[in-house]
Design a protein around this motif. Structure first.
Motif, PDB file in Angstrom:
ATOM      1  N   SER A   1      62.121  89.614  32.191  1.00 59.33           N
ATOM      2  CA  SER A   1      61.386  90.883  32.256  1.00 59.33           C
ATOM      3  C   SER A   1      61.951  91.789  33.336  1.00 59.33           C
ATOM      4  N   GLY A   2      63.197  91.545  33.702  1.00 61.35           N
ATOM      5  CA  GLY A   2      63.824  92.315  34.766  1.00 61.35           C
ATOM      6  C   GLY A   2      63.927  93.800  34.472  1.00 61.35           C
ATOM      7  N   SER A   3      63.935  94.163  33.194  1.00 62.23           N
ATOM      8  CA  SER A   3      64.050  95.580  32.845  1.00 62.23           C
ATOM      9  C   SER A   3      62.895  96.406  33.389  1.00 62.23           C
ATOM     10  N   ASN A   4      61.799  95.742  33.748  1.00 65.07           N
ATOM     11  CA  ASN A   4      60.658  96.455  34.333  1.00 65.07           C
ATOM     12  C   ASN A   4      61.011  97.119  35.658  1.00 65.07           C
ATOM     13  N   PHE A   5      62.099  96.669  36.295  1.00 62.47           N
ATOM     14  CA  PHE A   5      62.423  97.141  37.638  1.00 62.47           C
ATOM     15  C   PHE A   5      63.647  98.057  37.676  1.00 62.47           C
ATOM     16  N   ILE A   6      64.196  98.390  36.522  1.00 60.05           N
ATOM     17  CA  ILE A   6      65.414  99.206  36.492  1.00 60.05           C
ATOM     18  C   ILE A   6      65.199 100.562  37.154  1.00 60.05           C
ATOM     19  N   THR A   7      64.115 101.232  36.827  1.00 63.98           N
ATOM     20  CA  THR A   7      63.849 102.557  37.397  1.00 63.98           C
ATOM     21  C   THR A   7      63.717 102.496  38.910  1.00 63.98           C
ATOM     22  N   GLU A   8      63.007 101.491  39.408  1.00 60.58           N
ATOM     23  CA  GLU A   8      62.833 101.332  40.856  1.00 60.58           C
ATOM     24  C   GLU A   8      64.164 101.043  41.540  1.00 60.58           C
ATOM     25  N   MET A   9      64.956 100.164  40.963  1.00 58.95           N
ATOM     26  CA  MET A   9      66.254  99.837  41.544  1.00 58.95           C
ATOM     27  C   MET A   9      67.182 101.046  41.550  1.00 58.95           C
ATOM     28  N   ALA A  10      67.193 101.792  40.462  1.00 65.28           N
ATOM     29  CA  ALA A  10      68.062 102.966  40.380  1.00 65.28           C
ATOM     30  C   ALA A  10      67.701 103.994  41.442  1.00 65.28           C
ATOM     31  N   ALA A  11      66.414 104.173  41.686  1.00 62.31           N
ATOM     32  CA  ALA A  11      65.975 105.138  42.695  1.00 62.31           C
ATOM     33  C   ALA A  11      66.459 104.741  44.086  1.00 62.31           C
ATOM     34  N   ASN A  12      66.439 103.464  44.390  1.00 62.48           N
ATOM     35  CA  ASN A  12      66.894 103.003  45.705  1.00 62.48           C
ATOM     36  C   ASN A  12      68.416 103.005  45.812  1.00 62.48           C
ATOM     37  N   LEU A  13      69.110 102.748  44.706  1.00 65.31           N
ATOM     38  CA  LEU A  13      70.569 102.855  44.712  1.00 65.31           C
ATOM     39  C   LEU A  13      71.004 104.279  45.056  1.00 65.31           C
ATOM     40  N   ALA A  14      70.248 105.263  44.619  1.00 63.90           N
ATOM     41  CA  ALA A  14      70.565 106.659  44.920  1.00 63.90           C
ATOM     42  C   ALA A  14      70.485 106.927  46.420  1.00 63.90           C
ATOM     43  N   ILE A  15      69.522 106.306  47.075  1.00 66.78           N
ATOM     44  CA  ILE A  15      69.369 106.489  48.528  1.00 66.78           C
ATOM     45  C   ILE A  15      70.548 105.868  49.266  1.00 66.78           C
ATOM     46  N   TYR A  16      70.947 104.669  48.880  1.00 71.72           N
ATOM     47  CA  TYR A  16      72.094 104.026  49.530  1.00 71.72           C
ATOM     48  C   TYR A  16      73.377 104.809  49.280  1.00 71.72           C
TER      49      TYR A  16
END
Length: 210
Positions: free
Chosen positions: A70-85
């Protein structure tokens, strides 16, 4: 590391005692996942990273309790933090630090940098399928954390990946998401600072608990 092992031992002991004292004859019916053997630091680096401690702590617990399927549930959250890094380092030295990290902005066809608001989605999708991979076709030592993932993303590392105890996986993670490189952003803490008994070849690999 020693304190971590001690904590884990106490945690599992507590769970076992709770199961023994349960009135439910079928202990398995109440079993649930509380952690996952995923890639080290992915939860820490990419789940509610820049929020309050309470919000972050709850979100990380939910992440740990979620099956990798069910990892796809976190794609949006991960992408948002990747943008910050991505904004931390100006790889192109052109005054614009956004959109130039060759790893976080990688296009899904591996042809170059993606553009637009969804440019971080591809890497977030790869990382959301959070399992620890080892490529047994490669020779040892497994000295490059994320080697398997980097090769899938177009790299040519001759390493089996996985996680060797002496590899600083925190440095590797922050380096990857901030610069796209294997090692460039140290966190100031060496793996030997916590436990000098680490070994990549001598069982049990980690130091004895206190």
């Amino acid at each position: 590391m020693k304190n971590s092992i001690k904590y884990i031992s106490v945690l599992f002991l507590s769970i076992a005692m709770a199961a023994c004292s349960s009135d439910d004859d079928d202990a398995s019916s109440s079993a649930r996942q509380i952690d996952r053997m995923g890639r080290p630091a992915i939860n820490t680096a990419l789940i509610n990273t820049f929020t309050s401690d309470s919000v972050r702590g709850n979100a990380e617990n939910v992440y740990n309790a979620t099956l990798y399927t069910s990892g796809s549930n976190f794609i949006t959250e991960m992408a948002a933090n990747l943008a910050i890094y991505d904004a931390l380092v100006d790889e192109g030295a052109n005054g614009n630090a956004c959109g130039d990290n060759p790893l976080t902005n990688l296009a899904s066809d591996l042809s170059g940098l993606a553009t637009g608001p969804t440019r971080y989605t591809f890497l977030a999708t790869v990382l959301s399928e959070d399992q620890l991979y080892v490529d047994s076709s490669q020779g040892s030592p497994c000295a490059e954390y994320l080697a398997v993932e980097r090769n899938v993303l177009g790299g040519t590392l001759n390493d089996c990946g996985g996680r060797a105890p002496t590899v600083d996986v925190i440095d590797a993670t922050y380096s990857a998401v901030a610069t796209g490189l294997a090692s460039a952003v140290p966190d100031g803490v060496a793996v030997t600072d916590d436990d000098s008994d680490l070994s990549d070849s001598v069982f049990p690999f980690l130091g004895a608990p206190l």
